[in-house]
Write an enzyme that holds these catalytic residues in place. Sequence first.
Site, PDB file in Angstrom:
ATOM      1  N   GLY A  73      17.417 -14.025  -1.296  1.00 28.73           N
ATOM      2  CA  GLY A  73      16.330 -14.229   0.239  1.00 28.73           C
ATOM      3  C   GLY A  73      16.116 -12.769   0.278  1.00 28.73           C
ATOM      4  O   GLY A  73      16.061 -11.868  -0.406  1.00 28.73           O
ATOM      5  N   LYS A 120      10.209 -13.761  -8.437  1.00 26.90           N
ATOM      6  CA  LYS A 120       9.418 -13.220  -7.226  1.00 26.90           C
ATOM      7  C   LYS A 120       8.969 -11.647  -7.568  1.00 26.90           C
ATOM      8  O   LYS A 120       8.134 -11.124  -7.201  1.00 26.90           O
ATOM      9  CB  LYS A 120       9.674 -13.258  -5.900  1.00 26.90           C
ATOM     10  CG  LYS A 120      11.018 -12.748  -5.618  1.00 26.90           C
ATOM     11  CD  LYS A 120      11.127 -11.202  -5.247  1.00 26.90           C
ATOM     12  CE  LYS A 120      12.572 -10.804  -5.161  1.00 26.90           C
ATOM     13  NZ  LYS A 120      12.632  -9.694  -4.595  1.00 26.90           N
ATOM     14  N   THR A 154       8.358  -9.170  -0.606  1.00 30.24           N
ATOM     15  CA  THR A 154       8.423  -8.486  -1.617  1.00 30.24           C
ATOM     16  C   THR A 154       6.778  -7.874  -2.032  1.00 30.24           C
ATOM     17  O   THR A 154       6.460  -6.987  -2.457  1.00 30.24           O
ATOM     18  CB  THR A 154       8.993  -9.009  -2.850  1.00 30.24           C
ATOM     19  OG1 THR A 154      10.263  -9.589  -2.491  1.00 30.24           O
ATOM     20  CG2 THR A 154       9.075  -8.077  -4.015  1.00 30.24           C
TER      21      THR A 154
END
Lengths: 326, 326
Positions: free
Chosen positions: B130, B185, B242
């Site tokens: 997460g 990601k 991010t």
Amino acid sequence: MRITVLGSGAWGTSLACLLHQARHAITLWGHDPAQMDNIRRTGRNEPFLPGIAVPKEFTLTHDSAAAVARAELIVAALPSQVFRKVTACLRDFAGIVVSVTKGIEHDSGLSMCGILAETAPRARPVALSGPTFALEVARGIPTACVAASRNEAVARETQELFHRPMFRVYRSQDIEGVELGGALKNVIAIAAGVSDGLGFGDNSKAALVTRAIVEMRRLGVACGAQAETFAGLSGIGDLTVTCFSKLSRNRGFGERLGRGEKPADISASMVQVAEGVPTARSARALARKHGVETPIIDEVHAMLYEEKNARQALQDLLTRELKAEG
Amino acid sequence: MRITVLGSGAWGTSLACLLHQARHAITLWGHDPAQMDNIRRTGRNEPFLPGIAVPKEFTLTHDSAAAVARAELIVAALPSQVFRKVTACLRDFAGIVVSVTKGIEHDSGLSMCGILAETAPRARPVALSGPTFALEVARGIPTACVAASRNEAVARETQELFHRPMFRVYRSQDIEGVELGGALKNVIAIAAGVSDGLGFGDNSKAALVTRAIVEMRRLGVACGAQAETFAGLSGIGDLTVTCFSKLSRNRGFGERLGRGEKPADISASMVQVAEGVPTARSARALARKHGVETPIIDEVHAMLYEEKNARQALQDLLTRELKAEG
């Protein structure tokens, strides 16, 4: 093409410049004669669009009837609170009206294109939305957005009109979803700003954004929108940038709220409207009407209109019961 | 409970501190004796977790066999490149192993829990993932994440172990989706950083993030993950933070790439690994294997491993043909 832009704020001016580059004849309307004079005199639209040259070829006016009299296409870049009043001048207009305003009318629960159906019944409404800071577009920074109309040919015509190498326009037929995404994200951005103002971190904001997209989609679907639209540019795209960018007025509003300022004082000190403030009221009313649970919108409403303490509101949001995700 | 954390970087140390607060007995393992000595001497783990006190009660060791000998639960917070090698010490371990590593093994295409199935065949693997910057968690900033296991009781046990008022843990049974979201990601964040490094704006990055989530989901579903997981904390939540946060190593890597530095020089100058760099290779291989189109991952791969010019790569990404959204 003769194009009239109604609304001389940052976004209206920026889009007028974009359309001018494609050799369209631009009329820019603003309600304030002093502002129009200022643009005419300085060749700029400060403080709305700092450092950007406004072409001399623009026709500048504060007379809305004159502005739309010979127009072939209208762009409505108005604060949502005056959208109905200003677009009354489009009663007989039969062309495309591109709304770039993000909001929900409180008493009617209507989107801006919903208002247009009443104020401009002969027009073909299009919603243009997405992650589009006006100043970045004016500076030629790569941007992508969506043009939505139930009529695909109208969406395509709008797409071709606005499209540039650095301003990519996609199409959608889900006008409800595109408009609601744009409106609701401004409310969420206030909550994200409060999180920043309280000194919380990027982790907190990411959790908030993730839950927000679920909440927006849930309300949208109840209003007849398509769920997938909220995963697109006008949903998650616009939401993330508004929650994370320093440029967002709504996030900035929330940040000051989180630091303890009063909503009325913040509003009074801002040059342009933070649309999330009125939208929090109308979104909450819409959610109640459809029986949809909207915890983030409710907490923003409570901070803005019920004097709820910002720290308490965020704490209530971030400490809901343990459960499986989703 | 006796808990051993394998990996003494920022995230391993931060989670060790979190578990210590709940009165668990912590053993922290790191491969570098000098680093472990430094923590012992200074009570801090600089430069990984600046300003955070490491409890004196920790057992610090660089002997992995000793570290896991009496452990009841393992947290694996290792760089993905050494995950297989280090977890070889868990061959006989039969408890829960919580992997917090985000990556994909290149030769096998396995996730970290996929590796654990081979290195620790008796263990019950859980992926914890997460939007969780280690330093924010160490500072007690509100954070939410997901604990994923095919076995719901194991996910629940992990959830209860880690859960705190300021560290909220949700459950998921889609371990593939949770692990892939976290790994992919990091690759996207490099592209987002390149966009920043080239002087593009928040509009550009929002467009990139919106398309990235579609790309991640497409690849994830081809690998057996559930589409919805990519809309959750370990997908869109982790991706947005991010891509937008100053704290992200992977985004920072991309920013320097966008400014014209060479990948090898950037890597050499970093204290901790940018996981997106090896993951770009393995994600691209995985996409090819499954016949999935992944334009963003491909461009990041081209910049890192094929000497493609950063501006050209971003331009190629941002100027694909006109089409309907989705």
